[in-house]
Design an enzyme around this catalytic site. Structure first.
Site, mmCIF file in Angstrom:
data_model
loop_
_atom_site.group_PDB
_atom_site.id
_atom_site.type_symbol
_atom_site.label_atom_id
_atom_site.label_comp_id
_atom_site.label_asym_id
_atom_site.label_seq_id
_atom_site.Cartn_x
_atom_site.Cartn_y
_atom_site.Cartn_z
ATOM 1 N N ASP A 30 0.857 -1.195 0.000
ATOM 2 C CA ASP A 30 0.000 0.000 0.000
ATOM 3 C C ASP A 30 0.888 1.238 0.000
ATOM 4 O OD1 ASP A 30 -3.252 0.302 0.992
ATOM 5 O OD2 ASP A 30 -2.005 2.110 0.981
ATOM 6 N N ARG A 155 -18.426 -9.368 1.980
ATOM 7 C CA ARG A 155 -19.182 -8.332 2.691
ATOM 8 C C ARG A 155 -18.418 -7.948 3.947
ATOM 9 N NH1 ARG A 155 -23.992 -12.213 3.729
ATOM 10 N NH2 ARG A 155 -22.121 -13.476 3.980
ATOM 11 N N GLY A 258 -26.341 1.578 2.732
ATOM 12 C CA GLY A 258 -25.227 2.531 2.659
ATOM 13 C C GLY A 258 -23.976 1.733 2.370
ATOM 14 N N CYS A 261 -20.120 0.227 -1.198
ATOM 15 C CA CYS A 261 -20.355 -0.468 -2.467
ATOM 16 C C CYS A 261 -21.700 -0.145 -3.138
ATOM 17 C CB CYS A 261 -20.220 -1.968 -2.262
ATOM 18 S SG CYS A 261 -18.523 -2.438 -1.875
ATOM 19 N N LYS A 320 -23.153 -0.644 8.864
ATOM 20 C CA LYS A 320 -23.791 -1.884 9.289
ATOM 21 C C LYS A 320 -23.041 -2.412 10.506
ATOM 22 C CE LYS A 320 -22.527 -5.668 6.963
ATOM 23 N NZ LYS A 320 -22.118 -6.612 5.894
HETATM 24 N N1 LIG Z 1 -15.279 -2.893 1.010
HETATM 25 C C1 LIG Z 1 -16.056 -3.840 0.504
HETATM 26 O O1 LIG Z 1 -16.924 -4.388 1.164
HETATM 27 C C2 LIG Z 1 -15.870 -4.278 -0.930
HETATM 28 C C3 LIG Z 1 -16.456 -5.472 -1.371
HETATM 29 C C4 LIG Z 1 -16.265 -5.865 -2.693
HETATM 30 C C5 LIG Z 1 -15.528 -5.072 -3.557
HETATM 31 N N2 LIG Z 1 -14.983 -3.895 -3.103
HETATM 32 C C6 LIG Z 1 -14.186 -3.102 -4.037
HETATM 33 O O2 LIG Z 1 -12.807 -3.326 -3.701
HETATM 34 C C7 LIG Z 1 -12.062 -2.128 -3.925
HETATM 35 C C8 LIG Z 1 -11.334 -1.739 -2.646
HETATM 36 O O3 LIG Z 1 -12.297 -1.440 -1.664
HETATM 37 P P1 LIG Z 1 -11.885 -1.248 -0.126
HETATM 38 O O4 LIG Z 1 -13.158 -1.098 0.628
HETATM 39 O O5 LIG Z 1 -10.920 -2.287 0.269
HETATM 40 O O6 LIG Z 1 -11.136 0.168 -0.216
HETATM 41 P P2 LIG Z 1 -10.224 0.861 0.879
HETATM 42 O O7 LIG Z 1 -10.409 2.311 0.682
HETATM 43 O O8 LIG Z 1 -10.486 0.267 2.227
HETATM 44 O O9 LIG Z 1 -8.743 0.425 0.481
HETATM 45 C C9 LIG Z 1 -8.098 0.862 -0.660
HETATM 46 C C10 LIG Z 1 -6.600 0.910 -0.361
HETATM 47 O O10 LIG Z 1 -5.891 1.167 -1.565
HETATM 48 C C11 LIG Z 1 -4.757 1.955 -1.223
HETATM 49 N N3 LIG Z 1 -4.210 2.590 -2.429
HETATM 50 C C12 LIG Z 1 -4.680 3.660 -3.113
HETATM 51 N N4 LIG Z 1 -3.894 3.910 -4.156
HETATM 52 C C13 LIG Z 1 -2.907 2.988 -4.154
HETATM 53 C C14 LIG Z 1 -1.805 2.735 -4.989
HETATM 54 N N5 LIG Z 1 -1.564 3.488 -6.064
HETATM 55 N N6 LIG Z 1 -0.993 1.701 -4.697
HETATM 56 C C15 LIG Z 1 -1.226 0.932 -3.606
HETATM 57 N N7 LIG Z 1 -2.272 1.116 -2.775
HETATM 58 C C16 LIG Z 1 -3.108 2.134 -3.049
HETATM 59 C C17 LIG Z 1 -5.294 2.928 -0.200
HETATM 60 O O11 LIG Z 1 -4.260 3.514 0.557
HETATM 61 C C18 LIG Z 1 -6.199 2.010 0.627
HETATM 62 O O12 LIG Z 1 -5.498 1.439 1.722
HETATM 63 C C19 LIG Z 1 -13.061 -1.093 -4.432
HETATM 64 O O13 LIG Z 1 -13.063 -1.097 -5.822
HETATM 65 C C20 LIG Z 1 -14.387 -1.613 -3.907
HETATM 66 O O14 LIG Z 1 -15.471 -1.193 -4.692
HETATM 67 C C21 LIG Z 1 -15.123 -3.490 -1.811
#
Ligand SMILES: NC(=O)c1ccc[n+]([C@@H]2O[C@H](COP(=O)([O-])OP(=O)(O)OC[C@H]3O[C@@H](n4cnc5c(N)ncnc54)[C@H](O)[C@@H]3O)[C@@H](O)[C@H]2O)c1
Length: 443
Positions: A30, A155, A258, A261, A320
């Protein structure tokens, strides 16, 4: 297999830990150095049941490395799994800035053949575009690359369970060998694979979330009518859900969906439809219902109690239960509505919140408004002198709060259950004036 998971957020950290637990050698990378430091110190940067124990176990085993060094991240693994954020822009489309940054980093450090696996939720067409971008930046004769779409369905709150027991694993791609390699990552899970082209895989993710969002809005719209005609929406949902064509899941009436996603993915679908000049009327209406559900509930509260000058206790700001995620949280939006109505004081209890700074407002609060919000960490003091309690998140501990004691401490015994979570008869027995979402209470 050697796998680098790029992005150590909710999805990335969970995925990295589970893959390491399955026996892979994993780097979780990250750009956020503080996040990586905390992870190396065995501190989860977010709250997710069971994940902290897995983090400690795997750090000791040495099968996972947390790093903010981009060169290590790209050079040490053949499989690069992208799980960076794809938030909505103000126009509703997904912001691909972080994806673009990852492509740059891959192109800079590439040192051999790579399979790039997209776990992030990305708009339809993105994986094909990513492949073209990489092919334009990289000498692919020297460093062959393949891009595979592998959308994530976990989820928050049950992320570990969902990762170990996925309902399906969708893999979209063009190269049979790359698809087979991605299947091998998950081979010990015994999951069902669905393989298809990029666009189909991307659309499966959006269409699934869009459908679930509409399903929630459907039951909420029915709840508005049920409320007027004396039907109990919990009974309606239970009776409907017994039909296997309908299923009981996501038939929960309440103050709406909310999280990070559903709202964003619905917006992206509507944005794409607009680009393609077609009207997705059902999805649009689902969004409208959700956007107005809190106002509908606040109106319901006002039909019992004038809000101006009152003290209200709000239970829950996470979107949630079992997560600290407040992105697009209905609880937060409800507090903002109450402030707009002139409530004198809002007390907040949420197991993941200990200070006001931890609340992620959906709009900028002025000083006067933020001074009217107080965080309570001790449940026995929170109810003293309040005019109403409003439940917005289904944290299990809320069910066992001292409701019989609280009712003796409040100024007026109104209990507004925005999630139909508590037992109406029990609450009424204690002396609460219980009001749920289209929930009939025996007189
Ligand atoms: N949160 C969920 O429940 C969920 C479920 C299914 C899919 N998704 C999808 O998964 C993806 C990630 O969601 P999330 O909730 O984990 O997001 P998040 O915001 O919790 O995490 C994203 C991470 O990416 C890092 N990041 C940003 N730019 C970067 C780079 N250039 N190099 C390395 N790291 C980088 C950020 O610092 C952050 O830690 C999204 O597209 C989301 O739609 C999320």
């Amino acid at each position: 297999m050697k796998i680098t998971v790029i992005g150590s957020g909710y999805v990335g950290t969970t995925t990295a830990l589970v893959l390491a637990d399955l026996g892979h050698e994993v780097i979780s990378y990250d750009v956020d150095k503080l996040k990586i430091k905390r992870l190396n110190d065995a501190i989860l940067p977010f709250s997710e049941p069971g994940l902290d124990r897995l983090l400690q176990k795997l750090l000791q085993s040495g099968r996972i490395i947390f790093s903010s060094d981009s060169q290590t991240a790209i050079t040490q693994s053949e499989m690069l799994m992208i799980s960076v954020g794809t938030p909505s822009t103000s126009s509703g489309n997904a912001d691909l800035t972080y994806i673009q940054q990852v492509l740059e980093v891959i192109a800079t450090h590439i040192n051999g053949p790579k399979i790039i696996i997209t776990k992030s939720t990305v708009p339809i067409g993105t994986n094909r575009w990513m492949k073209q971008q990489l092919e334009a930046k990289i000498d692919t004769n020297k460093y062959p690359i393949e891009v595979v779409s592998n959308p994530e369905f976990l989820r928050e709150g049950s992320a570990l369970h969902d990762s170990y027991h996925p309902s399906r694993t969708v893999i979209g791609g063009e190269e049979h060998s790359a698809i087979e390699k991605v299947k091998q990552i998950y081979s010990s899970l015994g999951t069902s694979y669905f393989t298809c082209n990029y666009e189909t895989a991307e659309m499966i993710k959006y269409a699934s979330n869009g459908f679930l969002a509409v399903k929630i809005s459907y039951i909420n719209e029915i709840a508005r009518l049920a409320d007027l005609v004396g039907a109990d929406i919990e009974g309606v949902a239970a009776g409907m859900g017994m039909d296997p064509r309908i299923s009981p899941h996501h038939l929960y009436a309440g103050i709406g969906y909310g999280g990070s996603c559903f709202p964003k993915d619905v917006d992206e679908l509507l944005y794409l439809a607009k680009q393609k000049k077609i009207n997705l009327g059902l999805l649009k209406q689902g969004k409208r219902i959700n956007d107005s559900q809190i106002a509908w509930f606040v109106q319901k509260i006002e039909s019992h109690l004038s809000l101006e000058g009152k003290r209200i206790l709000v239970l829950g700001v996470a979107f949630k239960e079992d997560t600290d995620d407040q992105r697009e949280s209905p609880g937060v939006r409800l507090i903002e509505h109450l402030l707009d109505k002139g409530v004198d004081e809002i007390r907040v209890i949420d197991p993941t919140v200990t200070s006001l700074e931890q609340i992620h407002w959906s709009k900028n609060l002025n000083n006067n408004d933020s001074q009217r919000v107080n965080i309570f960490t001790k449940e026995d003091e929170a109810a003293i002198g309040v005019h109403a309690v409003v439940l917005t998140t289904t944290w299990s501990q809320f069910a066992t709060y001292p409701w019989a004691d609280w009712v003796t401490k409040v100024e007026s015994p109104y209990l507004f259950d925005g999630r139909n979570f508590l037992n109406p008869q029990e609450m009424q027995h204690y002396g609460w004036n219980y009001v749920g979402v289209a929930r009939s209470v025996l007189k």
